[in-house]
Design a protein around this motif. Structure first.
Motif, PDB file in Angstrom:
ATOM      1  N   PRO A 161       0.813  -1.217   0.000  1.00 55.60           N
ATOM      2  CA  PRO A 161       0.000   0.000   0.000  1.00 55.60           C
ATOM      3  C   PRO A 161       0.853   1.276   0.000  1.00 55.60           C
ATOM      4  O   PRO A 161       1.882   1.345   0.667  1.00 55.60           O
ATOM      5  CB  PRO A 161      -0.795  -0.098   1.310  1.00 55.60           C
ATOM      6  CG  PRO A 161      -0.729  -1.527   1.707  1.00 55.60           C
ATOM      7  CD  PRO A 161       0.578  -2.056   1.172  1.00 55.60           C
ATOM      8  N   PHE A 162       0.403   2.268  -0.757  1.00 56.81           N
ATOM      9  CA  PHE A 162       1.101   3.556  -0.829  1.00 56.81           C
ATOM     10  C   PHE A 162       0.139   4.612  -1.341  1.00 56.81           C
ATOM     11  O   PHE A 162      -0.895   4.303  -1.932  1.00 56.81           O
ATOM     12  CB  PHE A 162       2.322   3.474  -1.757  1.00 56.81           C
ATOM     13  CG  PHE A 162       1.994   3.088  -3.176  1.00 56.81           C
ATOM     14  CD1 PHE A 162       1.709   4.065  -4.131  1.00 56.81           C
ATOM     15  CD2 PHE A 162       1.963   1.756  -3.568  1.00 56.81           C
ATOM     16  CE1 PHE A 162       1.401   3.708  -5.438  1.00 56.81           C
ATOM     17  CE2 PHE A 162       1.650   1.397  -4.873  1.00 56.81           C
ATOM     18  CZ  PHE A 162       1.373   2.378  -5.810  1.00 56.81           C
ATOM     19  N   TRP A 163       0.480   5.856  -1.099  1.00 56.61           N
ATOM     20  CA  TRP A 163      -0.210   6.991  -1.708  1.00 56.61           C
ATOM     21  C   TRP A 163       0.535   7.317  -2.992  1.00 56.61           C
ATOM     22  O   TRP A 163       1.765   7.368  -2.999  1.00 56.61           O
ATOM     23  CB  TRP A 163      -0.208   8.195  -0.767  1.00 56.61           C
ATOM     24  CG  TRP A 163      -1.347   8.160   0.205  1.00 56.61           C
ATOM     25  CD1 TRP A 163      -1.431   7.429   1.356  1.00 56.61           C
ATOM     26  CD2 TRP A 163      -2.575   8.884   0.088  1.00 56.61           C
ATOM     27  NE1 TRP A 163      -2.636   7.657   1.962  1.00 56.61           N
ATOM     28  CE2 TRP A 163      -3.353   8.547   1.211  1.00 56.61           C
ATOM     29  CE3 TRP A 163      -3.072   9.781  -0.841  1.00 56.61           C
ATOM     30  CZ2 TRP A 163      -4.621   9.081   1.421  1.00 56.61           C
ATOM     31  CZ3 TRP A 163      -4.334  10.315  -0.638  1.00 56.61           C
ATOM     32  CH2 TRP A 163      -5.092   9.957   0.490  1.00 56.61           C
ATOM     33  N   TYR A 164      -0.217   7.527  -4.073  1.00 55.91           N
ATOM     34  CA  TYR A 164       0.371   7.735  -5.396  1.00 55.91           C
ATOM     35  C   TYR A 164       0.122   9.168  -5.865  1.00 55.91           C
ATOM     36  O   TYR A 164      -1.033   9.589  -6.015  1.00 55.91           O
ATOM     37  CB  TYR A 164      -0.251   6.733  -6.367  1.00 55.91           C
ATOM     38  CG  TYR A 164       0.190   6.897  -7.796  1.00 55.91           C
ATOM     39  CD1 TYR A 164       1.495   6.598  -8.177  1.00 55.91           C
ATOM     40  CD2 TYR A 164      -0.690   7.346  -8.770  1.00 55.91           C
ATOM     41  CE1 TYR A 164       1.900   6.740  -9.497  1.00 55.91           C
ATOM     42  CE2 TYR A 164      -0.295   7.483 -10.084  1.00 55.91           C
ATOM     43  CZ  TYR A 164       1.005   7.188 -10.436  1.00 55.91           C
ATOM     44  OH  TYR A 164       1.401   7.331 -11.738  1.00 55.91           O
TER      45      TYR A 164
ATOM     46  N   ALA B 245       4.874   7.302  -0.082  1.00 51.14           N
ATOM     47  CA  ALA B 245       4.283   7.932  -1.259  1.00 51.14           C
ATOM     48  C   ALA B 245       5.133   7.570  -2.473  1.00 51.14           C
ATOM     49  O   ALA B 245       6.352   7.433  -2.371  1.00 51.14           O
ATOM     50  CB  ALA B 245       4.240   9.445  -1.070  1.00 51.14           C
ATOM     51  N   ILE B 246       4.472   7.414  -3.609  1.00 51.95           N
ATOM     52  CA  ILE B 246       5.128   7.030  -4.858  1.00 51.95           C
ATOM     53  C   ILE B 246       4.711   8.025  -5.945  1.00 51.95           C
ATOM     54  O   ILE B 246       3.580   8.506  -5.954  1.00 51.95           O
ATOM     55  CB  ILE B 246       4.701   5.603  -5.295  1.00 51.95           C
ATOM     56  CG1 ILE B 246       5.056   4.563  -4.236  1.00 51.95           C
ATOM     57  CG2 ILE B 246       5.276   5.236  -6.661  1.00 51.95           C
ATOM     58  CD1 ILE B 246       6.512   4.244  -4.112  1.00 51.95           C
ATOM     59  N   LEU B 247       5.625   8.312  -6.856  1.00 56.03           N
ATOM     60  CA  LEU B 247       5.304   9.089  -8.044  1.00 56.03           C
ATOM     61  C   LEU B 247       6.149   8.578  -9.185  1.00 56.03           C
ATOM     62  O   LEU B 247       7.089   7.807  -8.989  1.00 56.03           O
ATOM     63  CB  LEU B 247       5.541  10.588  -7.827  1.00 56.03           C
ATOM     64  CG  LEU B 247       6.972  11.097  -7.589  1.00 56.03           C
ATOM     65  CD1 LEU B 247       7.817  11.185  -8.854  1.00 56.03           C
ATOM     66  CD2 LEU B 247       6.905  12.480  -6.960  1.00 56.03           C
ATOM     67  N   GLU B 248       5.803   9.020 -10.397  1.00 52.54           N
ATOM     68  CA  GLU B 248       6.669   8.765 -11.538  1.00 52.54           C
ATOM     69  C   GLU B 248       6.805  10.062 -12.302  1.00 52.54           C
ATOM     70  O   GLU B 248       5.883  10.877 -12.333  1.00 52.54           O
ATOM     71  CB  GLU B 248       6.129   7.628 -12.404  1.00 52.54           C
ATOM     72  CG  GLU B 248       5.474   7.991 -13.694  1.00 52.54           C
ATOM     73  CD  GLU B 248       3.993   8.346 -13.560  1.00 52.54           C
ATOM     74  OE1 GLU B 248       3.470   8.937 -14.524  1.00 52.54           O
ATOM     75  OE2 GLU B 248       3.371   8.056 -12.527  1.00 52.54           O
ATOM     76  N   THR B 249       7.989  10.279 -12.855  1.00 51.81           N
ATOM     77  CA  THR B 249       8.217  11.462 -13.686  1.00 51.81           C
ATOM     78  C   THR B 249       9.045  11.071 -14.892  1.00 51.81           C
ATOM     79  O   THR B 249       9.945  10.243 -14.800  1.00 51.81           O
ATOM     80  CB  THR B 249       8.910  12.608 -12.904  1.00 51.81           C
ATOM     81  OG1 THR B 249       9.019  13.748 -13.773  1.00 51.81           O
ATOM     82  CG2 THR B 249      10.293  12.223 -12.395  1.00 51.81           C
TER      83      THR B 249
ATOM     84  N   GLN C 252       8.784   8.537  -1.552  1.00 50.48           N
ATOM     85  CA  GLN C 252       9.008   9.328  -0.346  1.00 50.48           C
ATOM     86  C   GLN C 252       8.800   8.344   0.803  1.00 50.48           C
ATOM     87  O   GLN C 252       7.688   7.819   0.973  1.00 50.48           O
ATOM     88  CB  GLN C 252       7.993  10.472  -0.273  1.00 50.48           C
ATOM     89  CG  GLN C 252       8.090  11.332   0.934  1.00 50.48           C
ATOM     90  CD  GLN C 252       9.043  12.506   0.796  1.00 50.48           C
ATOM     91  OE1 GLN C 252       9.726  12.763   1.755  1.00 50.48           O
ATOM     92  NE2 GLN C 252       9.098  13.205  -0.314  1.00 50.48           N
ATOM     93  N   PRO C 253       9.843   8.034   1.542  1.00 48.96           N
ATOM     94  CA  PRO C 253       9.710   7.038   2.602  1.00 48.96           C
ATOM     95  C   PRO C 253       8.663   7.445   3.635  1.00 48.96           C
ATOM     96  O   PRO C 253       8.318   8.608   3.777  1.00 48.96           O
ATOM     97  CB  PRO C 253      11.099   6.995   3.240  1.00 48.96           C
ATOM     98  CG  PRO C 253      12.003   7.581   2.214  1.00 48.96           C
ATOM     99  CD  PRO C 253      11.181   8.578   1.451  1.00 48.96           C
ATOM    100  N   THR C 254       8.171   6.457   4.363  1.00 52.69           N
ATOM    101  CA  THR C 254       7.220   6.710   5.435  1.00 52.69           C
ATOM    102  C   THR C 254       7.858   7.631   6.460  1.00 52.69           C
ATOM    103  O   THR C 254       8.993   7.423   6.865  1.00 52.69           O
ATOM    104  CB  THR C 254       6.817   5.382   6.098  1.00 52.69           C
ATOM    105  OG1 THR C 254       6.358   4.493   5.080  1.00 52.69           O
ATOM    106  CG2 THR C 254       5.735   5.595   7.125  1.00 52.69           C
ATOM    107  N   ARG C 255       7.132   8.674   6.838  1.00 52.73           N
ATOM    108  CA  ARG C 255       7.659   9.608   7.844  1.00 52.73           C
ATOM    109  C   ARG C 255       7.108   9.264   9.210  1.00 52.73           C
ATOM    110  O   ARG C 255       6.034   8.775   9.364  1.00 52.73           O
ATOM    111  CB  ARG C 255       7.248  11.048   7.506  1.00 52.73           C
ATOM    112  CG  ARG C 255       7.924  11.538   6.251  1.00 52.73           C
ATOM    113  CD  ARG C 255       7.675  13.002   6.020  1.00 52.73           C
ATOM    114  NE  ARG C 255       6.324  13.219   5.517  1.00 52.73           N
ATOM    115  CZ  ARG C 255       5.564  14.270   5.795  1.00 52.73           C
ATOM    116  NH1 ARG C 255       6.010  15.198   6.582  1.00 52.73           N
ATOM    117  NH2 ARG C 255       4.374  14.397   5.296  1.00 52.73           N
TER     118      ARG C 255
END
Length: 195
Positions: free
Chosen positions: A120-123, A157-161, A192-195
């Motif tokens: 699970p992650f926020w995208y 959190a995950i993103l792609e660029t 972005q690692p879990t804070r």
């Protein structure tokens, strides 16, 4: 200059958000791969961003500043008890694209989806600021709102660029490269690692 209030988008914000994103992504490598024709770019990009907005607006995961001038469209983690998650950029087959454009959208979406983590992650699907409002730090502010939500959930959190210049900007904001796609467009997957 003070930063305007960050708000969660409502359906009434759709036109302003879509307009800002169409303008913000005119030179983006992925959007230009998907929609290379100058004449049809505005229409196809508006359909693309409109679909993403419609898919997520009722999940309270689109943060805006300045009446939609800067936008972060986040996808909350998938509910494991629900149907399989949609592809990273939605269900493009519902968008009004010609067959060649639809094939590019689906191909890119499948490649990104296959590269995303299974946990699970926020995208962060889209982060953009209208060029007329760029340079004010609004993009970082709306991005931070989603990162705070991910942190509250205890999730990364995950993103792609696909924009090489964005990789360093994201690194300075605490993101780390965790994967690279070479096809169909060079794309960096960042976390972005879990804070």
């Amino acid at each position: 200059m003070t930063t305007p209030e960050i708000t969660i988008a409502t359906p009434a914000d759709r036109d302003a958000v879509v307009g800002s994103l169409v303008a913000a992504f005119v030179k983006d490598p992925v959007l230009r791969h998907l929609f290379p024709d100058e004449e049809t770019y505005p229409r196809h990009a508006a359909a693309f961003f409109g679909h993403l907005f419609d898919k997520r607006v009722h999940r309270s995961s689109i943060w805006t500043i300045g009446g939609g001038a800067s936008v972060a469209i986040w996808e909350p983690p998938a509910d494991p008890s629900a149907d399989p998650p949609a592809a990273a950029h939605g269900s493009p087959e519902k968008a009004p694209y010609p067959a060649d454009v639809l094939a590019r959208v689906q191909g890119y979406d499948e490649a990104v989806h296959a590269a995303l983590p299974t946990y699970p992650f926020w995208y962060l699907g889209v982060l953009g600021t209208h060029p007329d409002r760029a340079g004010r730090g609004w993009g970082r502010a709306v991005m931070r709102a989603g990162l705070d939500r991910a942190a509250a959930d205890g999730l990364p959190a995950i993103l792609e660029t696909s924009n090489p210049g964005n990789v360093e900007l994201y690194r300075r904001a605490g993101w780390e490269v965790v994967g690279i796609l070479s096809e169909p467009v060079p794309t960096w997957i960042m976390q972005q690692p879990t804070r």
